[in-house]
Design an enzyme around this catalytic site. Structure first.
Site, PDB file in Angstrom:
ATOM      1  N   HIS A   7       5.300   6.175   8.099  1.00  0.00           N
ATOM      2  CA  HIS A   7       5.580   5.227   9.342  1.00  0.00           C
ATOM      3  C   HIS A   7       7.027   5.240   9.922  1.00  0.00           C
ATOM      4  CE1 HIS A   7       1.686   3.148   8.467  1.00  0.00           C
ATOM      5  NE2 HIS A   7       2.073   2.633   7.387  1.00  0.00           N
TER       6      HIS A   7
ATOM      7  N   GLU B 256       0.841  -0.979   0.015  1.00  0.00           N
ATOM      8  CA  GLU B 256       0.125   0.008  -0.065  1.00  0.00           C
ATOM      9  C   GLU B 256       0.769   1.413  -0.026  1.00  0.00           C
ATOM     10  OE1 GLU B 256      -1.805  -0.485   3.830  1.00  0.00           O
ATOM     11  OE2 GLU B 256      -0.171   0.292   5.097  1.00  0.00           O
TER      12      GLU B 256
ATOM     13  N   CYS C 214       5.242  -0.086  14.955  1.00  0.00           N
ATOM     14  CA  CYS C 214       4.976   1.020  13.887  1.00  0.00           C
ATOM     15  C   CYS C 214       4.600   2.097  14.474  1.00  0.00           C
ATOM     16  CB  CYS C 214       4.065   0.256  12.952  1.00  0.00           C
ATOM     17  SG  CYS C 214       3.631   1.481  11.590  1.00  0.00           S
TER      18      CYS C 214
ATOM     19  N   HIS D  17       0.175   5.784   1.106  1.00  0.00           N
ATOM     20  CA  HIS D  17      -0.715   6.779   1.802  1.00  0.00           C
ATOM     21  C   HIS D  17       0.028   7.916   2.285  1.00  0.00           C
ATOM     22  CE1 HIS D  17       0.897   4.517   5.050  1.00  0.00           C
ATOM     23  NE2 HIS D  17       0.474   3.480   4.724  1.00  0.00           N
TER      24      HIS D  17
ATOM     25  N   HIS E 270       5.070   0.398   0.186  1.00  0.00           N
ATOM     26  CA  HIS E 270       5.891  -0.650   1.052  1.00  0.00           C
ATOM     27  C   HIS E 270       5.062  -1.830   1.430  1.00  0.00           C
ATOM     28  CE1 HIS E 270       3.110   2.224   3.296  1.00  0.00           C
ATOM     29  NE2 HIS E 270       2.772   1.300   4.323  1.00  0.00           N
TER      30      HIS E 270
END
Ligand code: MN
Length: 152
Positions: free
Chosen positions: A72, A66, A120, A68, A106
């Site tokens: 992270h 994914e 995370c 976004h 990632h």
């Protein structure tokens, strides 16, 4: 009495579980873009506006491929495996740090025949992850290292 206040101390266990922290196995079926990965939300704070989660997969698991807007910060906590960040595929192991910038594809994969887990840190309020289209996947697979990582 405020029953929402979390305890200040939560003993860990050798099994990578924490006292009083809900263990959430991912629901999955044949269509799920992830496999055999669980989640525990260890910490969240409104003022800090972040959450710290622990994800763990079994020896054949992987996280969702994914991207976004939110970033992270990741620390590998258990075992070893591989991760892809953009065009880069790397072997990673316990205590390695990984930064995933905004809008960067990632994925984490257990590739060493053992359980693979990572911390995370992420925004509490965040945009919804985008999954790759067939075109996106085609562009990613043009990189041989990425193609090998993603498999067939
Ligand atoms: Mn993500």
């Amino acid at each position: 009495m405020d029953t929402e206040t979390p305890p200040n101390f939560r003993p860990g266990t050798d099994a990578f579980r924490w006292d009083g922290v809900a263990y959430q196995p991912y629901k999955q079926d044949g269509e799920a873009p992830f496999k055999d990965i669980s989640r525990q939300t260890l910490f969240h704070d409104d003022a800090l506006a972040c959450e710290l989660r622990y994800f763990e997969m079994d020896d054949k698991g992987y996280s969702t491929l994914e991207r976004h807007e939110h970033a992270h910060a990741v620390m590998i906590l258990r075992g070893s495996g591989q991760c892809m960040v953009g065009e880069e595929v790397r072997d990673v192991r316990q205590f390695d740090l990984v930064t995933i910038p905004a809008w960067t594809w990632h994925q984490f994969r257990a590739t060493a025949g053992e359980a693979f887990g990572f911390l995370c840190m992420v925004n509490m309020t965040r945009d919804r992850p985008v999954l790759p289209s067939e075109d996106d996947l085609g562009r990613m697979r043009a990189n041989p290292a990425v193609a090998a990582f993603l498999g067939s």
